[in-house]
Scaffold this motif. Structure first.
Motif, PDB file in Angstrom:
ATOM      1  N   SER A 156       0.812  -1.211   0.000  1.00 26.11           N
ATOM      2  CA  SER A 156       0.000   0.000   0.000  1.00 26.11           C
ATOM      3  C   SER A 156       0.848   1.264   0.000  1.00 26.11           C
ATOM      4  CB  SER A 156      -0.907   0.010   1.232  1.00 26.11           C
ATOM      5  OG  SER A 156      -1.593  -1.203   1.338  1.00 26.11           O
ATOM      6  N   THR A 220       0.155   8.447   3.957  1.00 25.21           N
ATOM      7  CA  THR A 220      -0.659   8.659   5.150  1.00 25.21           C
ATOM      8  C   THR A 220      -0.702   7.377   5.967  1.00 25.21           C
ATOM      9  OG1 THR A 220      -2.852   9.329   5.973  1.00 25.21           O
ATOM     10  CG2 THR A 220      -2.799   7.981   3.977  1.00 25.21           C
ATOM     11  N   GLY A 223      -5.530   5.749   6.835  1.00 23.98           N
ATOM     12  CA  GLY A 223      -6.372   5.138   5.823  1.00 23.98           C
ATOM     13  C   GLY A 223      -7.523   4.357   6.421  1.00 23.98           C
ATOM     14  N   ASP A 236      -1.511   8.186  -0.087  1.00 23.62           N
ATOM     15  CA  ASP A 236      -2.708   8.935   0.283  1.00 23.62           C
ATOM     16  C   ASP A 236      -3.624   9.124  -0.925  1.00 23.62           C
ATOM     17  OD1 ASP A 236      -4.545  10.392   1.621  1.00 23.62           O
ATOM     18  OD2 ASP A 236      -3.264  12.124   2.026  1.00 23.62           O
TER      19      ASP A 236
END
Length: 297
Positions: A156, A220, A223, A236
């Motif tokens: 991610s 970020t 999430g 993000d």
């Protein structure tokens, strides 16, 4: 499985209400990822430094493990208070689960998210546990087809993991598909001489945007997966609309709706000519002449 006295950790959650308190009269908490009757606790307590205030109750831990085995529950998340400072109790709980309930797939919070704030840590751990069996089967199938060829899976945060590592901690791949799109867009922009761009990725089900600064997508740890917070580092991304495969339909009132159902890649939109029968966003763009002719057919 959590610390005794904190069995309603998931029920209490956070007091924040999405979109501010103007909607608080009408907002309903999403369904809990684990219903209250499937939450079990074990005695034992650490303080915020990791020092043991009360010893871990191994007898009770074994009772809990046997209870889950008897119920046929094979996917279990463990989140004890302050395990980020001292993982000993969680590690011992996993050992006991392995002895008493060897079929169980277990995620422990000290490995998934070693940070304070037990609600977010518990939620991230439970999402990890929830997807572990499916991800393991999926990755094993690909590995079998590839034989000895190694392969990696996008994380991610834009990095990659080996297939074996992903099966141990699948939460790291949440939203990794859109993350790959943002990375690719950043590379193209950087190559073209732009270091600050707004990317837009129209996929099959959603359209996602991402801010690129200094040639890199922003990151970020705030999430979410649907309604559930996920504190792992991720690019993000914000979903702003439907995707190209999103199906258009009429509500009972006669209003036009788009998505969330998608036609997918096969049969896909009507214009693919693969047997699709429902109009999608892509079909609308074709009819409006917005698809460049060299892409048609």
């Amino acid at each position: 499985i959590t610390t005794e006295g904190f069995e309603f950790l998931l029920e209490i959650a956070r007091q924040s209400v999405p979109d501010g308190y103007g909607n608080s009269y009408f907002w309903v908490k999403p369904p809990r990822i684990v219903p209250a009757d499937l939450v079990k606790t074990v005695r034992g307590r650490l303080d915020h430094t990791g020092a043991e205030l009360r010893p871990f109750d191994e007898d009770q831990a074994r009772e809990v493990a046997r209870w889950f085995r008897a119920k046929g529950i094979n996917t279990i998340g463990v989140c004890f208070l302050h395990s980020y400072a001292n993982p000993a109790h969680e590690l011992r709980m996993r050992e006991i689960l392995a002895e008493e309930h060897p079929q169980a797939v277990v995620s422990i919070s000290c490995e998934v998210l070693r940070e304070y704030r037990e609600y977010e840590r518990a939620m991230t751990t439970l999402i990890d546990a929830a997807v572990k069996p499916q991800v393991a089967r999926y990755v094993a199938t690909i590995k079998e087809r590839l034989g000895d060829t190694p392969f990696y899976i996008m994380k991610s945060n834009g990095g990659v993991l080996s297939a074996d590592e992903v099966t141990k901690q699948p939460i790291t791949t949440v939203l990794s598909g859109p993350a790959a799109g943002a990375l690719g867009a950043a590379l193209v922009a950087r190559t073209a001489g732009f270091d600050r761009v707004l990317t837009l990725d129209g996929g099959g089900t959603s359209t996602d945007v991402c801010v690129v600064q200094n040639g890199e997508p922003t990151l970020t740890t705030e999430g979410a997966v649907g309604d559930y917070p996920s504190k792992i580092p991720m690019i993000d991304l914000v979903t702003v609309g439907a995707g190209g495969g999103s199906v258009a339909w009429l509500s009972r009132e006669g209003t036009l709706k788009v998505g969330p159902r998608s036609a997918g890649a096969d049969p896909g939109p009507l214009c693919y000519g693969r047997g699709g029968t429902e109009p999608t966003v892509t079909d609308a763009h074709v009819l409006l002449g917005r698809i460049p002719p060299h892409l048609l057919g």
